[in-house]
Design a protein around this motif. Structure first.
Motif, short mmCIF file in Angstrom:
data_model
loop_
_atom_site.label_atom_id
_atom_site.label_comp_id
_atom_site.label_asym_id
_atom_site.label_seq_id
_atom_site.Cartn_x
_atom_site.Cartn_y
_atom_site.Cartn_z
N LEU A 296 47.74 37.74 23.43
CA LEU A 296 47.97 38.44 22.17
C LEU A 296 47.15 39.73 22.09
O LEU A 296 47.65 40.77 21.63
CB LEU A 296 47.62 37.53 20.99
N ARG A 297 45.90 39.68 22.52
CA ARG A 297 45.05 40.87 22.45
C ARG A 297 45.64 42.02 23.26
O ARG A 297 45.72 43.16 22.79
CB ARG A 297 43.65 40.52 22.97
N LEU A 298 46.08 41.74 24.49
CA LEU A 298 46.64 42.79 25.32
C LEU A 298 47.98 43.29 24.77
O LEU A 298 48.28 44.49 24.83
CB LEU A 298 46.82 42.27 26.74
N THR A 299 48.77 42.37 24.22
CA THR A 299 50.06 42.78 23.64
C THR A 299 49.85 43.65 22.42
O THR A 299 50.52 44.68 22.24
CB THR A 299 50.88 41.53 23.27
N ILE A 300 48.92 43.28 21.57
CA ILE A 300 48.65 44.06 20.35
C ILE A 300 48.11 45.43 20.71
O ILE A 300 48.46 46.44 20.07
CB ILE A 300 47.69 43.28 19.44
N GLN A 301 47.28 45.52 21.74
CA GLN A 301 46.78 46.83 22.16
C GLN A 301 47.93 47.76 22.53
O GLN A 301 47.94 48.94 22.16
CB GLN A 301 45.82 46.67 23.33
N THR B 256 35.26 38.04 33.06
CA THR B 256 35.45 39.00 31.97
C THR B 256 36.84 38.79 31.38
O THR B 256 37.74 38.29 32.06
CB THR B 256 35.35 40.45 32.48
N PRO B 257 37.03 39.17 30.15
CA PRO B 257 38.40 39.18 29.63
C PRO B 257 39.24 40.18 30.43
O PRO B 257 38.71 41.10 31.05
CB PRO B 257 38.22 39.66 28.18
N PRO B 258 40.56 40.03 30.45
CA PRO B 258 41.41 40.97 31.19
C PRO B 258 41.27 42.39 30.64
O PRO B 258 41.31 42.60 29.42
CB PRO B 258 42.82 40.43 30.98
N HIS B 259 41.07 43.35 31.52
CA HIS B 259 40.94 44.74 31.13
C HIS B 259 42.20 45.51 31.53
O HIS B 259 42.92 45.11 32.45
CB HIS B 259 39.71 45.38 31.79
N THR B 260 42.44 46.61 30.84
CA THR B 260 43.59 47.46 31.15
C THR B 260 43.21 48.92 30.94
O THR B 260 42.54 49.25 29.95
CB THR B 260 44.81 47.11 30.28
N PRO B 261 43.60 49.80 31.86
CA PRO B 261 43.29 51.23 31.68
C PRO B 261 44.27 51.97 30.77
O PRO B 261 44.10 53.16 30.52
CB PRO B 261 43.38 51.78 33.11
N SER B 262 45.29 51.28 30.26
CA SER B 262 46.35 51.96 29.52
C SER B 262 46.10 52.00 28.01
O SER B 262 47.02 52.21 27.24
CB SER B 262 47.70 51.27 29.78
#
Length: 464
Positions: free
Chosen positions: A282-287, A30-36
């Motif tokens: 980039l996706r996690l940083t933009i989130q 899966t792509p990396p997930h984050t609860p934040s």
């Protein structure tokens, strides 16, 4: 003969071990997930306006300021004291430029305490003092047209009653004030005002000017009134008029959130299949930048919604938790309310109050999500609205859109290296350790076009 496998406690294996088989298999990933990350409803629901030149000017009709009406206090050793400079929030003292006189007035206030249900003022009785509410919550009431008592408003810390004592404009109390919670009030008697006025020529001249100068004609919103004629017959002379503008309109400059994303070239070159490492970073940083953006839109002390709501659009709950009547009061103060914004714990508290009252809130579907609503207005959850250590929070209600003179988001598109609207990703170089650096920037702000576009229900209790 097959040797015993130590991984099976000495027993002979009859088939290939799964740990060895995984070396030849492709793991489903899966792509990396984050609860934040949250739903970010505010960013999704705001209409976004292009701010050319990085600024947005809000022109309004001329408004006559009459004081913000929210006093501040200091507390020490159980004693409350009004900050002398804060007395300028009283309409009669707004333009008084005399620190010594303000300090004298502040020193003459005496402290009193009331319990729930105690009467602080009584309508029709002589108003011999001015009352400042330093702590607690007070309900103001009056006799209705048919003899019954009606609740008018709820005052909390910073409110006041009897300001007319300074000018002698009203000799009796207009409302009955009843403490809803334990209250600390500061009272200034009419006699004390007379003593200070007799000593201070500047205060005496200031109050005489307030009494003798008629207030400029204004609308109920405080704007300079326009002269009009209606219902006339024949050929009377018509009044001339014009709409006056603010000479110093507010300008909102775009704010920004930035970070530098660092990715080793070896990682992006060798480990980008099946998931692109740079894209995932980039996706996690933009989130996270978008999360910070929404936090700033609500909490920034310069342009954030919580800090830019007009004090006349801030109300308090009739009790502690948010009741259906409190949300009705919020809706009644503006037209075309688009949505509420509240912390999830506040929404849960509102649901409990609806259950206690035996009413059922609406269920509204927005963009495929089923949300709680009230009077057809959706209530969006937003965990960026703070909840204090005492368990209190706020509920916001917004009218949005430039056409409806509401709340609008501000951004600038078409910027260099734009990755998303208003967001750019710019390669700044690769250092001698083969680490590539990317500058990620997002530009934004939010503007309240008219004061009644934004309302806040303050000091809402969320605890069970």
């Amino acid at each position: 003969m097959t040797a015993p496998d130590p991984r099976t406690n000495g027993h002979t294996r009859l088939s290939l071990d799964t740990a060895a088989a995984r070396n030849l298999a492709t793991t489903t990933k899966t792509p990396p997930h984050t609860p934040s990350t949250g739903p970010r409803w505010l960013i999704r629901m705001l209409p976004w306006i292009e701010a050319g030149g990085g600024a947005y000017r809000v022109n309004r009709r001329l408004t006559y300021p009459v004081g913000a009406g929210r006093l501040t206090f200091s507390f020490a050793a159980g004693q409350a004291r009004v900050v002398p400079g804060a007395l300028r929030e009283l309409p009669s003292l707004r333009d008084l430029d005399d620190e010594g006189t303000l300090a004298d007035l502040a020193a003459r206030f005496t402290q009193r305490e009331y319990g729930p249900g105690d009467v602080i003022t009584t309508a029709g009785h002589a108003a011999g003092e001015m009352v400042l509410l330093a702590h607690g919550k007070v309900s103001t009431r009056a006799t209705g047209p048919y003899g019954g008592e009606t609740a008018l408003d709820v005052l909390a810390e910073g409110g006041f009653l009897g300001e007319e004592v300074l000018t002698g404009a009203r000799p009796t109390w207009a409302v009955t004030a009843v403490a809803l919670t334990p209250c600390i009030v500061l009272a200034l008697s009419r006699a004390a005002v007379g003593e200070i006025t007799a000593r201070s020529g500047r205060l005496r001249a200031h109050l005489d000017r307030i009494r003798d100068s008629p207030a400029p004609a204004r609308t109920k919103h405080g704007e300079a009134a326009m002269r009009l004629a209606s219902g006339h017959q024949g050929e009377p002379g018509l009044p001339g008029t014009f709409a006056d503008y603010e000479l110093e309109p507010r300008e909102y400059e775009l704010s920004l959130a930035q970070t530098i994303l660092r990715v080793h070239t070896r990682v992006s070159d060798l480990y980008s299949s099946p998931l692109d490492q740079l894209e995932e970073q980039l996706r996690l940083t933009i989130q996270q930048l978008r999360e910070r953006q929404e936090h700033e839109l609500i909490n920034n002390p310069d342009f954030g919604l919580l800090h830019n709501a007009d004090l006349r659009q801030r109300i308090h709950t009739t009790a502690g938790p948010p009741r259906p009547g409190d949300l009705d009061e919020l809706l009644s103060r503006r037209r075309k309310s688009r949505f509420f914004l509240a912390h999830p714990r506040t929404i849960a508290a509102f649901g409990r109050e609806c259950t206690r009252a035996g009413v059922y809130p609406d269920s509204v579907e927005i963009q495929g999500s089923r949300l709680l609503g009230w009077r057809g207005v959706p209530i969006f959850p937003c965990d960026k609205i703070p909840v204090t250590s005492r368990g209190t929070s706020s509920i916001l209600v917004l009218r949005t859109g430039e056409k409806d003179q509401g709340v609008v988001g501000l951004r600038r598109t078409g910027i260099p290296d734009e990755y998303e609207p208003g967001l750019s990703v710019r390669l700044t170089g690769i250092d001698d350790k083969a680490i590539a650096s990317y500058l990620v920037s997002v530009y934004y702000s939010v503007a309240v076009l008219t004061p009644d576009a934004l309302g806040v229900l303050e000091n809402v209790e969320t605890a069970r």
